[in-house]
Design a protein around this motif. Structure first.
Motif, PDB file in Angstrom:
ATOM      1  N   ARG A 169       0.901  -1.130   0.049  1.00 11.01           N
ATOM      2  CA  ARG A 169       0.126  -0.088  -0.041  1.00 11.01           C
ATOM      3  C   ARG A 169       0.820   1.275  -0.018  1.00 11.01           C
ATOM      4  NH1 ARG A 169      -4.946   0.595   3.879  1.00 11.01           N
ATOM      5  NH2 ARG A 169      -5.078   2.538   2.400  1.00 11.01           N
ATOM      6  N   LEU A 170       1.732   1.399   0.596  1.00  9.44           N
ATOM      7  CA  LEU A 170       2.922   2.145   0.947  1.00  9.44           C
ATOM      8  C   LEU A 170       3.406   2.706  -0.576  1.00  9.44           C
ATOM      9  CD1 LEU A 170       4.264   4.547   2.504  1.00  9.44           C
ATOM     10  CD2 LEU A 170       6.101   2.862   3.067  1.00  9.44           C
ATOM     11  N   LEU A 171       3.954   1.587  -1.004  1.00 13.43           N
ATOM     12  CA  LEU A 171       4.478   1.845  -2.610  1.00 13.43           C
ATOM     13  C   LEU A 171       3.334   2.516  -3.425  1.00 13.43           C
ATOM     14  CD1 LEU A 171       6.474  -1.513  -3.257  1.00 13.43           C
ATOM     15  CD2 LEU A 171       7.503   0.802  -2.788  1.00 13.43           C
ATOM     16  N   TRP A 172       2.275   2.000  -3.629  1.00 17.26           N
ATOM     17  CA  TRP A 172       1.220   2.408  -4.385  1.00 17.26           C
ATOM     18  C   TRP A 172       0.973   3.916  -4.068  1.00 17.26           C
ATOM     19  CZ3 TRP A 172       0.030   1.271  -9.211  1.00 17.26           C
ATOM     20  CH2 TRP A 172       0.136  -0.068  -9.641  1.00 17.26           C
ATOM     21  N   ALA A 173       0.734   4.208  -2.627  1.00 14.79           N
ATOM     22  CA  ALA A 173       0.477   5.630  -2.242  1.00 14.79           C
ATOM     23  C   ALA A 173       1.732   6.444  -2.440  1.00 14.79           C
ATOM     24  CB  ALA A 173       0.205   5.420  -0.525  1.00 14.79           C
ATOM     25  N   LEU A 174       2.736   6.079  -2.426  1.00 14.99           N
ATOM     26  CA  LEU A 174       4.065   7.008  -2.651  1.00 14.99           C
ATOM     27  C   LEU A 174       3.903   7.485  -4.360  1.00 14.99           C
ATOM     28  CD1 LEU A 174       6.529   8.353  -2.075  1.00 14.99           C
ATOM     29  CD2 LEU A 174       7.704   6.246  -2.530  1.00 14.99           C
ATOM     30  N   GLN A 175       3.739   6.348  -5.159  1.00 16.45           N
ATOM     31  CA  GLN A 175       3.493   6.753  -6.565  1.00 16.45           C
ATOM     32  C   GLN A 175       2.464   7.612  -6.769  1.00 16.45           C
ATOM     33  OE1 GLN A 175       1.464   4.110  -9.150  1.00 16.45           O
ATOM     34  NE2 GLN A 175       3.435   3.701 -10.349  1.00 16.45           N
ATOM     35  N   THR A 176       1.429   7.407  -6.316  1.00 15.63           N
ATOM     36  CA  THR A 176       0.174   8.144  -6.523  1.00 15.63           C
ATOM     37  C   THR A 176       0.639   9.715  -6.116  1.00 15.63           C
ATOM     38  OG1 THR A 176      -1.185   6.446  -6.303  1.00 15.63           O
ATOM     39  CG2 THR A 176      -2.340   8.614  -6.056  1.00 15.63           C
ATOM     40  N   SER A 177       0.899   9.878  -4.751  1.00 21.50           N
ATOM     41  CA  SER A 177       1.125  11.194  -4.368  1.00 21.50           C
ATOM     42  C   SER A 177       2.289  12.052  -5.208  1.00 21.50           C
ATOM     43  CB  SER A 177       1.675  11.131  -2.856  1.00 21.50           C
ATOM     44  OG  SER A 177       0.560  10.624  -1.998  1.00 21.50           O
ATOM     45  N   LEU A 178       3.320  11.388  -5.487  1.00 21.45           N
ATOM     46  CA  LEU A 178       4.331  11.972  -6.299  1.00 21.45           C
ATOM     47  C   LEU A 178       3.735  12.282  -7.631  1.00 21.45           C
ATOM     48  CD1 LEU A 178       7.474  10.046  -5.487  1.00 21.45           C
ATOM     49  CD2 LEU A 178       6.696  12.189  -4.509  1.00 21.45           C
ATOM     50  N   ALA A 179       2.917  11.337  -8.430  1.00 21.03           N
ATOM     51  CA  ALA A 179       2.396  11.496  -9.431  1.00 21.03           C
ATOM     52  C   ALA A 179       1.496  12.701  -9.529  1.00 21.03           C
ATOM     53  CB  ALA A 179       1.582  10.517 -10.246  1.00 21.03           C
ATOM     54  N   ILE A 180       0.506  12.998  -8.633  1.00 24.66           N
ATOM     55  CA  ILE A 180      -0.492  14.211  -8.335  1.00 24.66           C
ATOM     56  C   ILE A 180       0.507  15.249  -8.399  1.00 24.66           C
ATOM     57  CG2 ILE A 180      -2.303  15.219  -7.297  1.00 24.66           C
ATOM     58  CD1 ILE A 180      -3.217  12.124  -6.812  1.00 24.66           C
ATOM     59  N   THR A 181       1.591  15.280  -7.437  1.00 26.86           N
ATOM     60  CA  THR A 181       2.244  16.518  -7.088  1.00 26.86           C
ATOM     61  C   THR A 181       2.977  16.935  -8.282  1.00 26.86           C
ATOM     62  OG1 THR A 181       2.561  15.658  -4.667  1.00 26.86           O
ATOM     63  CG2 THR A 181       4.174  17.452  -5.442  1.00 26.86           C
ATOM     64  N   LEU A 182       3.623  15.992  -8.961  1.00 24.28           N
ATOM     65  CA  LEU A 182       4.334  16.409 -10.085  1.00 24.28           C
ATOM     66  C   LEU A 182       3.420  17.202 -11.222  1.00 24.28           C
ATOM     67  CD1 LEU A 182       6.955  16.561 -11.852  1.00 24.28           C
ATOM     68  CD2 LEU A 182       6.322  14.325 -12.776  1.00 24.28           C
ATOM     69  N   LEU A 183       2.134  16.641 -11.340  1.00 22.54           N
ATOM     70  CA  LEU A 183       1.077  17.095 -12.354  1.00 22.54           C
ATOM     71  C   LEU A 183       0.860  18.540 -12.003  1.00 22.54           C
ATOM     72  CD1 LEU A 183      -0.490  16.496 -14.685  1.00 22.54           C
ATOM     73  CD2 LEU A 183      -2.239  15.746 -13.359  1.00 22.54           C
ATOM     74  N   ILE A 184       0.486  18.893 -10.471  1.00 26.01           N
ATOM     75  CA  ILE A 184       0.408  20.212 -10.222  1.00 26.01           C
ATOM     76  C   ILE A 184       1.380  21.136 -10.229  1.00 26.01           C
ATOM     77  CG2 ILE A 184      -0.337  21.710  -8.050  1.00 26.01           C
ATOM     78  CD1 ILE A 184      -1.810  19.092  -6.989  1.00 26.01           C
ATOM     79  N   THR A 185       2.686  20.439  -9.988  1.00 25.34           N
ATOM     80  CA  THR A 185       3.890  21.571 -10.158  1.00 25.34           C
ATOM     81  C   THR A 185       4.108  22.030 -11.394  1.00 25.34           C
ATOM     82  OG1 THR A 185       4.676  20.271  -8.288  1.00 25.34           O
ATOM     83  CG2 THR A 185       6.326  21.818  -9.643  1.00 25.34           C
ATOM     84  N   LEU A 186       4.028  20.941 -12.437  1.00 28.87           N
ATOM     85  CA  LEU A 186       4.277  21.249 -13.927  1.00 28.87           C
ATOM     86  C   LEU A 186       3.061  22.329 -14.274  1.00 28.87           C
ATOM     87  CD1 LEU A 186       5.094  17.815 -15.357  1.00 28.87           C
ATOM     88  CD2 LEU A 186       6.520  19.609 -15.037  1.00 28.87           C
ATOM     89  N   TYR A 187       1.637  22.207 -13.993  1.00 29.06           N
ATOM     90  CA  TYR A 187       0.796  23.198 -14.443  1.00 29.06           C
ATOM     91  C   TYR A 187       1.258  24.572 -13.795  1.00 29.06           C
ATOM     92  CZ  TYR A 187      -2.744  20.167 -16.408  1.00 29.06           C
ATOM     93  OH  TYR A 187      -3.218  19.070 -17.340  1.00 29.06           O
ATOM     94  N   VAL A 188       1.723  24.678 -12.561  1.00 32.85           N
ATOM     95  CA  VAL A 188       2.137  25.817 -11.852  1.00 32.85           C
ATOM     96  C   VAL A 188       3.280  26.645 -12.566  1.00 32.85           C
ATOM     97  CG1 VAL A 188       3.019  26.915  -9.677  1.00 32.85           C
ATOM     98  CG2 VAL A 188       1.194  25.144  -9.569  1.00 32.85           C
TER      99      VAL A 188
END
Length: 293
Positions: free
Chosen positions: A89-108
């Motif tokens: 669960r931790l591996l999937w949660a880390l992947q999801t959080s970093l992917a969403i964060t990266l997407l928001i950061t790129l838009y910003v």
């Protein structure tokens, strides 16, 4: 055209060689770069490392981590109250959080760069944009998310929009100051008096000189975005109950904290490690730049 392509390839090869040489003489860069590289590899390999995340172990519920006497080496962080492997669960949660964060950061970064440059070159718009920035900055992200949840639903898109909008003013303001301060320097004025176009000045003089500060600002946006995202999801904003993300995981692991504290600590440590690695990398880059200067 072939000559220009050869020149660009030579410059790229030289830049890569210089970065590698500098990196291996700076401990912070080594830790930050290779730590982030391992994190990226772990995220890419997550579908293979934790392919059977939905598999349940009902007979092993509340299993302790592997280093405890009651633990099992096949389940490093143990089993949660639903019968799922916590490490997977931790591996999937880390992947999801970093992917969403990266997407928001790129838009910003994309929207912020366009608006900052527009503000620099369109002086009448500068006052309007800066006033809007001050207004948006005064609204806390939590309050913004509560209002959006009330009127348009508690969705992931709203969460991403709130985090992005809350970070955008800071990025626009800082990038505007970087470019504006560089354009006021004496050598830029001399280049403009020599007749060099503003596009060439930006490309060959301004952007190379603000690149290090620009990278630092992007790293700061990413770390702040990761903290804001996990904080809001921990408070049950923007994420559905069955969504696997670090903030959601920490909230759900509160139920088994009295039995297995590591189930709650592990997602927090994952967030802390990513932020530390990014800060190490940023500090190493700043050190390398100061030595070069």
């Amino acid at each position: 055209m072939m000559n220009n392509l050869a020149i660009y390839r030579t410059k790229l090869r030289y830049t890569y060689t210089a970065f590698v040489r500098t990196m291996h003489h700076n401990l912070f860069l080594i830790i930050g770069f290779y730590g982030l590289l391992l994190t990226l590899i772990a995220c890419i390999l997550t579908p293979w490392l934790a392919s059977n995340i939905d598999q349940l172990y009902p007979l092993k519920r509340f299993l302790m981590p592997a280093w405890f006497e009651q633990g099992d080496i096949n389940h490093i962080l143990g089993i949660d109250n639903t019968g799922k492997d916590i490490f997977k669960r931790l591996l999937w949660a880390l992947q999801t959080s970093l992917a969403i964060t990266l997407l928001i950061t790129l838009y910003v970064i994309l929207i912020g760069t366009v608006m900052s440059l527009w503000t620099v070159f369109c002086r009448p718009a500068a006052h309007i944009v800066l006033l809007s920035i001050q207004t948006i900055t005064a609204i806390p992200p939590l309050l913004m998310m509560m209002i959006l949840s009330l009127f348009s639903g508690n969705t992931l898109n709203n969460l991403m929009m709130v985090v992005g909008v809350s970070l955008l003013p800071r990025f626009i303001h800082n990038l505007y100051n970087m470019v504006n301060n560089e354009l006021k320097k004496t050598y830029i004025i001399a280049l403009r008096l020599d007749g060099l176009s503003i596009m060439n000045i930006m490309r060959y003089s301004v952007f190379p000189n603000i690149l290090a500060n620009f990278v630092s600002e992007c790293i700061a946006i990413f770390t702040t975005c990761l903290l804001a995202l996990t904080t809001l999801t921990f408070l049950n904003f923007g994420i559905e109950s069955d969504y696997n993300e670090l903030g959601v995981m920490m909230r759900e692991m509160i139920a088994i904290m009295p039995i297995n504290q590591w189930a709650f600590i592990a997602p927090g440590l994952a967030i802390l490690c990513v932020i530390l690695l990014l800060n190490f990398f940023d500090y190493g880059l700043q050190q390398a730049r100061s030595y070069r200067d």
